[in-house]
Design a protein around this motif. Structure first.
Motif, mmCIF file in Angstrom:
data_model
loop_
_atom_site.group_PDB
_atom_site.id
_atom_site.type_symbol
_atom_site.label_atom_id
_atom_site.label_comp_id
_atom_site.label_asym_id
_atom_site.label_seq_id
_atom_site.Cartn_x
_atom_site.Cartn_y
_atom_site.Cartn_z
ATOM 1 N N PHE A 146 -17.518 14.097 -3.957
ATOM 2 C CA PHE A 146 -16.744 14.610 -2.824
ATOM 3 C C PHE A 146 -15.423 15.260 -3.245
ATOM 4 C CE2 PHE A 146 -15.834 10.024 -3.224
ATOM 5 C CZ PHE A 146 -14.459 10.046 -3.418
ATOM 6 N N ILE B 68 -14.886 9.400 7.109
ATOM 7 C CA ILE B 68 -14.489 8.835 5.810
ATOM 8 C C ILE B 68 -13.688 9.844 4.986
ATOM 9 C CG2 ILE B 68 -16.653 9.426 4.630
ATOM 10 C CD1 ILE B 68 -16.401 6.718 3.144
ATOM 11 N N GLY B 69 -13.950 11.123 5.159
ATOM 12 C CA GLY B 69 -13.197 12.151 4.437
ATOM 13 C C GLY B 69 -11.899 12.490 5.157
ATOM 14 N N ASN C 242 -9.560 11.114 7.059
ATOM 15 C CA ASN C 242 -9.196 9.764 7.495
ATOM 16 C C ASN C 242 -7.694 9.558 7.671
ATOM 17 O OD1 ASN C 242 -8.535 9.704 4.829
ATOM 18 N ND2 ASN C 242 -9.888 8.023 4.263
ATOM 19 N N TYR D 163 -5.272 13.762 -6.713
ATOM 20 C CA TYR D 163 -6.539 13.034 -6.639
ATOM 21 C C TYR D 163 -7.349 13.145 -7.939
ATOM 22 C CZ TYR D 163 -6.340 11.652 -1.681
ATOM 23 O OH TYR D 163 -6.027 11.046 -0.488
ATOM 24 N N VAL E 25 -4.686 9.284 6.756
ATOM 25 C CA VAL E 25 -3.572 8.836 5.918
ATOM 26 C C VAL E 25 -4.017 8.468 4.506
ATOM 27 C CG1 VAL E 25 -1.890 7.985 7.624
ATOM 28 C CG2 VAL E 25 -3.827 6.535 6.969
ATOM 29 N N HIS E 26 -3.062 8.554 3.598
ATOM 30 C CA HIS E 26 -3.200 8.014 2.240
ATOM 31 C C HIS E 26 -2.117 6.978 2.037
ATOM 32 C CE1 HIS E 26 -3.041 7.554 -2.109
ATOM 33 N NE2 HIS E 26 -1.739 7.717 -1.997
ATOM 34 N N GLY E 27 -2.406 5.946 1.253
ATOM 35 C CA GLY E 27 -1.383 5.005 0.809
ATOM 36 C C GLY E 27 -1.667 4.586 -0.621
ATOM 37 N N THR F 195 -11.130 2.739 4.321
ATOM 38 C CA THR F 195 -11.318 4.175 4.066
ATOM 39 C C THR F 195 -12.230 4.804 5.114
ATOM 40 O OG1 THR F 195 -11.153 3.632 1.704
ATOM 41 C CG2 THR F 195 -11.965 5.836 2.263
ATOM 42 N N GLU G 70 -14.603 18.854 -1.857
ATOM 43 C CA GLU G 70 -14.417 18.735 -0.405
ATOM 44 C C GLU G 70 -13.054 18.092 -0.089
ATOM 45 O OE1 GLU G 70 -16.589 15.733 2.706
ATOM 46 O OE2 GLU G 70 -17.823 16.528 1.077
ATOM 47 N N MET H 23 -3.158 0.862 7.294
ATOM 48 C CA MET H 23 -4.044 2.045 7.282
ATOM 49 C C MET H 23 -5.450 1.700 7.731
ATOM 50 S SD MET H 23 -2.878 3.971 3.740
ATOM 51 C CE MET H 23 -4.450 3.714 3.100
ATOM 52 N N HIS I 297 -10.261 10.948 -8.907
ATOM 53 C CA HIS I 297 -11.563 11.137 -8.247
ATOM 54 C C HIS I 297 -12.272 12.421 -8.691
ATOM 55 C CE1 HIS I 297 -10.843 7.727 -5.707
ATOM 56 N NE2 HIS I 297 -9.825 8.282 -5.079
HETATM 57 P P1 ATP Z 1 -6.523 7.253 -0.183
HETATM 58 O O1 ATP Z 1 -6.549 7.242 -1.712
HETATM 59 O O2 ATP Z 1 -6.560 8.645 0.385
HETATM 60 O O3 ATP Z 1 -5.419 6.411 0.339
HETATM 61 P P2 ATP Z 1 -8.540 5.198 -0.141
HETATM 62 O O4 ATP Z 1 -7.749 4.583 -1.244
HETATM 63 O O5 ATP Z 1 -8.816 4.380 1.083
HETATM 64 O O6 ATP Z 1 -7.849 6.537 0.358
HETATM 65 P P3 ATP Z 1 -10.299 6.324 -2.126
HETATM 66 O O7 ATP Z 1 -11.541 5.646 -2.582
HETATM 67 O O8 ATP Z 1 -9.112 6.337 -3.034
HETATM 68 O O9 ATP Z 1 -9.926 5.722 -0.697
HETATM 69 O O10 ATP Z 1 -10.696 7.820 -1.756
HETATM 70 C C1 ATP Z 1 -9.714 8.823 -1.655
HETATM 71 C C2 ATP Z 1 -10.028 9.716 -0.500
HETATM 72 O O11 ATP Z 1 -11.213 10.457 -0.794
HETATM 73 C C3 ATP Z 1 -10.359 9.007 0.807
HETATM 74 O O12 ATP Z 1 -9.224 8.621 1.553
HETATM 75 C C4 ATP Z 1 -11.147 10.069 1.537
HETATM 76 O O13 ATP Z 1 -10.286 11.048 2.113
HETATM 77 C C5 ATP Z 1 -11.948 10.690 0.402
HETATM 78 N N1 ATP Z 1 -13.261 10.053 0.282
HETATM 79 C C6 ATP Z 1 -13.534 8.834 -0.237
HETATM 80 N N2 ATP Z 1 -14.852 8.560 -0.191
HETATM 81 C C7 ATP Z 1 -15.435 9.644 0.378
HETATM 82 C C8 ATP Z 1 -16.780 9.995 0.698
HETATM 83 N N3 ATP Z 1 -17.789 9.164 0.463
HETATM 84 N N4 ATP Z 1 -16.978 11.202 1.277
HETATM 85 C C9 ATP Z 1 -15.954 12.055 1.514
HETATM 86 N N5 ATP Z 1 -14.677 11.795 1.220
HETATM 87 C C10 ATP Z 1 -14.411 10.613 0.671
#
Ligand code: ATP
Ligand code: MG
Length: 140
Positions: free
Chosen positions: A59, A111-112, A114, A51, A116-118, A93, A62, A90, A54
Motif C-alpha cells: 500500500f 484503513i488507508g 484514517n 513513511y 490521523v497519525h501518531g 488503524t 497509495e 486515535m 512502509h
Molecule cells: P500511522 O503510522 O499513520 O499513525 P498506524 O501506526 O496506526 O498509523 P501503520 O501500520 O503504521 O498504522 O500504517 C501507516 C498508515 O498506512 C496507516 O495509518 C494507513 O494510513 C496506511 N495503511 C496501513 N495499512 C494499510 C492497508 N492495509 N491498506 C491501505 N493503507 C494502509
C-alpha cells in the motif's frame, strides 16, 4: 509517568472535510496540549521519507499519493504519557476495529484514509517532530 511529546498529523481526508477543529477537540478533551501546529502541503519526498518504514508494503504508493492529495496539519502534542495516550485517543488503524469515542471511530473513512497519525515510540516521536518543526516553532 513522565511528560512526553508526540508527533501528530491530521491527514488529508480530515482536512478536506473541515474536521481540524473536531479532531483537536478530541485531543484536548483527552488532556493532551497542542504545543505546535501548522497546516502544510506535504511534498512527495517528505511523505516518502516520513513513511519510509512502509516502503516495501503493497500500500506504500497509495499511502504516499493520499498524504499529498490535500493539505495536512502537523502537530506536536504534549502531556503525561503522551505517546501511548495519543495512540489510544486515535484508535485502531482500521476504523471498523476502533473503539467508541476514538478519533478514527468518529471520523476515519477507511484503513488507508484514517484521519490521523501518531508516533509509535519515543525515538520515532523525536525523529518525526524534527522532520517538520524547528525548536523555536514549539512552545510548550
Ligand atoms: P500511522 O503510522 O499513520 O499513525 P498506524 O501506526 O496506526 O498509523 P501503520 O501500520 O503504521 O498504522 O500504517 C501507516 C498508515 O498506512 C496507516 O495509518 C494507513 O494510513 C496506511 N495503511 C496501513 N495499512 C494499510 C492497508 N492495509 N491498506 C491501505 N493503507 C494502509
Ligand atoms: Mg504507524
Amino acid at each position: 509517568m513522565a511528560v512526553e511529546r508526540t508527533f501528530s498529523i491530521i491527514k488529508p481526508d480530515a482536512t478536506e472535510r473541515n474536521l481540524t477543529g473536531g479532531v483537536n477537540a478530541v485531543i484536548e478533551k483527552a488532556g493532551l496540549r497542542i504545543i505546535a501546529q501548522k497546516r502544510i502541503q506535504m511534498t512527495r519526498k517528505q511523505a516518502e521519507t516520513f513513511y519510509a518504514v512502509h516502503s516495501a508494503r503493497p500500500f506504500f504508493g497509495e499511502l504516499v499519493d493520499f498524504m499529498i492529495s490535500a493539505p495536512v496539519v502537523v502537530q506536536v502534542l504534549e502531556g503525561e504519557n503522551a505517546i501511548a495516550k495519543y495512540r489510544d485517543v486515535m484508535g485502531a488503524t482500521d476504523p471498523s476495529k476502533a473503539a467508541e469515542g476514538t478519533i478514527r471511530k468518529l471520523f476515519a473513512k477507511s484503513i488507508g484514509e484514517n484521519s490521523v497519525h501518531g508516533s509509535d515510540a519515543a525515538e520515532t516521536a523525536r525523529i518525526e517532530i524534527a522532520q517538520f518543526f524547528s525548536g523555536n516553532e514549539i512552545a510548550g
